[in-house]
Enzyme design. Structure first.
Site, PDB file in Angstrom:
ATOM      1  N   SER A  35      -9.699   1.871   3.026  1.00  0.00           N
ATOM      2  CA  SER A  35      -8.830   2.649   2.176  1.00  0.00           C
ATOM      3  C   SER A  35      -7.811   1.813   1.406  1.00  0.00           C
ATOM      4  O   SER A  35      -7.217   2.302   0.459  1.00  0.00           O
ATOM      5  CB  SER A  35      -8.089   3.695   3.015  1.00  0.00           C
ATOM      6  OG  SER A  35      -7.200   3.062   3.939  1.00  0.00           O
ATOM      7  N   LYS A  87       0.862  -1.188   0.000  1.00  0.00           N
ATOM      8  CA  LYS A  87       0.000   0.000   0.000  1.00  0.00           C
ATOM      9  C   LYS A  87       0.898   1.237   0.000  1.00  0.00           C
ATOM     10  O   LYS A  87       1.946   1.249   0.664  1.00  0.00           O
ATOM     11  CB  LYS A  87      -0.873  -0.030   1.268  1.00  0.00           C
ATOM     12  CG  LYS A  87      -1.900   1.093   1.364  1.00  0.00           C
ATOM     13  CD  LYS A  87      -2.765   0.918   2.618  1.00  0.00           C
ATOM     14  CE  LYS A  87      -3.861   1.976   2.723  1.00  0.00           C
ATOM     15  NZ  LYS A  87      -4.697   1.798   3.936  1.00  0.00           N
ATOM     16  N   SER A 142      -9.870  -0.539   7.219  1.00  0.00           N
ATOM     17  CA  SER A 142      -9.291  -0.418   5.876  1.00  0.00           C
ATOM     18  C   SER A 142      -8.569  -1.635   5.330  1.00  0.00           C
ATOM     19  O   SER A 142      -8.226  -1.649   4.145  1.00  0.00           O
ATOM     20  CB  SER A 142      -8.338   0.772   5.818  1.00  0.00           C
ATOM     21  OG  SER A 142      -9.083   1.949   5.687  1.00  0.00           O
TER      22      SER A 142
HETATM   23  N1  GLN Z   1     -13.130   4.120   6.487  1.00  0.00           N
HETATM   24  C1  GLN Z   1     -12.569   4.577   7.721  1.00  0.00           C
HETATM   25  C2  GLN Z   1     -12.182   6.020   7.577  1.00  0.00           C
HETATM   26  O1  GLN Z   1     -12.529   6.581   6.604  1.00  0.00           O
HETATM   27  C3  GLN Z   1     -11.378   3.742   8.094  1.00  0.00           C
HETATM   28  C4  GLN Z   1     -10.177   4.028   7.284  1.00  0.00           C
HETATM   29  C5  GLN Z   1      -8.995   3.214   7.667  1.00  0.00           C
HETATM   30  O2  GLN Z   1      -9.134   2.175   8.322  1.00  0.00           O
HETATM   31  N2  GLN Z   1      -7.824   3.712   7.312  1.00  0.00           N
HETATM   32  O3  GLN Z   1     -11.554   6.611   8.399  1.00  0.00           O
END
Ligand code: GLN
Length: 484
Positions: free
Chosen positions: A151, A76, A175
């Site tokens: 994400s 990532k 994420s």
């Molecule tokens: N979807 C969640 C957010 O927008 C979690 C994102 C993540 O785990 N990095 O913060």
């Protein structure tokens, strides 16, 4: 070759059925062919990948190597990679070349993996659909009109479409698990502190954790083995010894107590997702597990608590992007204030700005007690729910996400609808517990994720419980049409 798991690729490499160079070229060719459609990779590093593959091949020829030697994976783009662009999905870091590698990247490199490139992601890991990336949305290989989740959506799409054997992700509120669910993969968010955060660009430091995204629990075990462990450079990394995760995989499930939180099966859960989760529960019964209903009464507070804590921490972490030291700088600033303002206004996207504003607000004098302090107290209540639950059961089971992959653009203009996608994953981060998503029966032709939550440092148990299901089912073997 590309459909094989890491464990199978390792056997093939050992037996000389193919070399890592051949395997790497094969994945690079698939990336060339499919990535323009999926947008899963931001950066592809073919030269260094082939060099690493050659090194792995000569190591394999000359002696004993671990199971990851020569396995092509992707990182990532939140992990710093020495000498390679590390964008975090943001215009702010579009020209940033990392001067060092993250501990996760280093440890996997030492284990011999071949890094093919860096994957697309929501900007600074803020999102659940990969639509906030400066590099554009990622398409779900199961249906290119739909999101891959976020994400870590680029990692999920890349693994699902066989553009790498596995990938790394990070999970602050879901994420790793939510994109794994939406793309049909196994994804593990370890206990907070299990994996070093050094060199992983910070979003919300008390919640962020790195973990593997792979086809099977066995592959996740192999990757976690290399990633986990104390790191003197991360003061929040744990000294707890790292067990042999592969050795734990085959433990019998007879007598395992599985808890189903009633709050995870109520209103808002899609009927198709619920049916797929029920089918998996029936398999676990057949494997000898005992299923009990439990309650996590403070679950409804997890999303509002997270959306105070995470923005608060991100507003502080993102203060470093000021246009002075590194990252985007505006053209011809009039003065220092103009430099800060325009560099940040141009470098950050709308969701990141929204979070910085919320975070700054909840931390400001006069509002701190009402919001931030209160959220910290709720965080305790949420952790206590889990503590009580683990007095009665060994693992907690539920859906990973309330729905399957939704259409691109569907929730992009409605932050609250987007935030609700993580309703089942966020509490785990607030409590610091490990969580794993694994693919179960599909609903409407789309993957469904089953979530397992364990007590602190019970990653081995989660991988075991997932592996046993994968031994008796082939849900994790499904391929997105057109990518076979
Ligand atoms: N979807 C969640 C957010 O927008 C979690 C994102 C993540 O785990 N990095 O913060």
């Amino acid at each position: 070759m590309h459909k094989m798991t890491i464990a199978e690729l390792d056997r093939g490499l050992r037996q000389g059925a193919f070399t890592s160079v051949e395997l790497t070229r094969h994945f690079l060719a698939r990336i060339d062919r499919y990535n323009p459609r999926l947008n899963a990779y931001i950066t592809i590093d073919a030269d260094r990948a082939l060099e690493a593959a050659e090194r792995a091949d000569s190591q394999r020829r000359s002696g004993e190597v671990g199971p990851l030697a020569g396995i092509p994976i992707a990182h990532k783009d939140i992990f710093c990679t020495y000498g390679l662009k590390t964008s975090c999905g943001s215009r702010m870091l579009d020209s940033f070349v990392a001067p060092y590698s993250a501990t996760v990247v280093e440890r996997l490199a030492q284990a011999g993996v071949v890094m093919l490139g860096k994957t697309n992601m929501d900007e600074f890991a803020m999102g659940s659909s990969n639509e906030t990336s400066w590099y554009g949305p990622v398409k779900n290989p199961w249906d290119e009109m739909r999101v891959p989740g976020g994400s870590s959506g680029g990692s999920a799409a890349a693994v699902a479409a066989y553009l790498c054997a596995a990938a790394t992700g990070t999970d602050t509120g879901g994420s790793i698990r939510q994109p794994a669910a939406l793309c049909g993969l196994t994804g593990l968010k370890p206990t907070y502190g299990r994996v070093s955060r050094w060199g992983m660009i910070a979003f919300a430091s008390s919640l962020d954790q790195a973990g593997p995204m792979s086809r099977t629990a066995e592959d996740a075990a192999l990757l976690l083995q290399a990633m986990a462990g104390f790191d003197p450079r991360d003061s929040t990394s744990s000294q707890e010894a790292v067990p042999d995760y592969r050795a734990e995989l085959s433990r019998d499930l007879a007598g395992l107590r599985i808890g189903l939180p009633k709050e995870y099966f109520g209103a808002g859960l899609d009927a198709g997702v619920a049916a797929s989760v029920e089918a998996a529960i029936a398999e676990y019964r057949r494997l000898g597990a005992e299923i009990r209903e439990i309650s996590l009464p403070n679950s409804p507070l997890s999303v509002p608590t997270y959306y105070v804590v995470a923005p608060a921490e991100c507003s502080s972490n993102l203060a470093r992007f000021d246009g002075v030291r590194y990252g985007h700088r505006c053209q011809e600033p009039r003065d220092l204030l103009d430099l800060y303002q325009r560099s940040r206004a141009e470098g950050f996207g709308a969701e990141v700005k929204r979070r910085i504003m919320i975070g700054t607000y909840v931390l400001s004098a006069g509002y701190y007690d009402a919001y931030y302090l209160k959220a910290q107290r709720l965080r305790h209540l949420i952790s206590d729910d889990f503590r009580r639950a683990f007095e009665q059961v060994d693992v907690i089971l539920g859906p990973t996400s309330p729905t399957t992959a939704f259409p691109l653009g569907d929730k992009a203009d409605d932050p609250v609808a987007m935030y609700l996608n993580d309703i089942y994953t966020i509490a785990t981060n607030l409590a610091g517990l490990p969580g794993l998503s694994l693919p179960v029966a599909q609903a409407g032709g789309l993957p469904v994720g089953l979530q397992l939550i364990g007590d602190y440092f019970q990653e081995g148990r989660l991988l075991n419980v997932a592996h046993k299901l994968q031994e008796v089912t082939d849900w994790h073997r499904a391929s997105p049409p057109g990518f076979e």
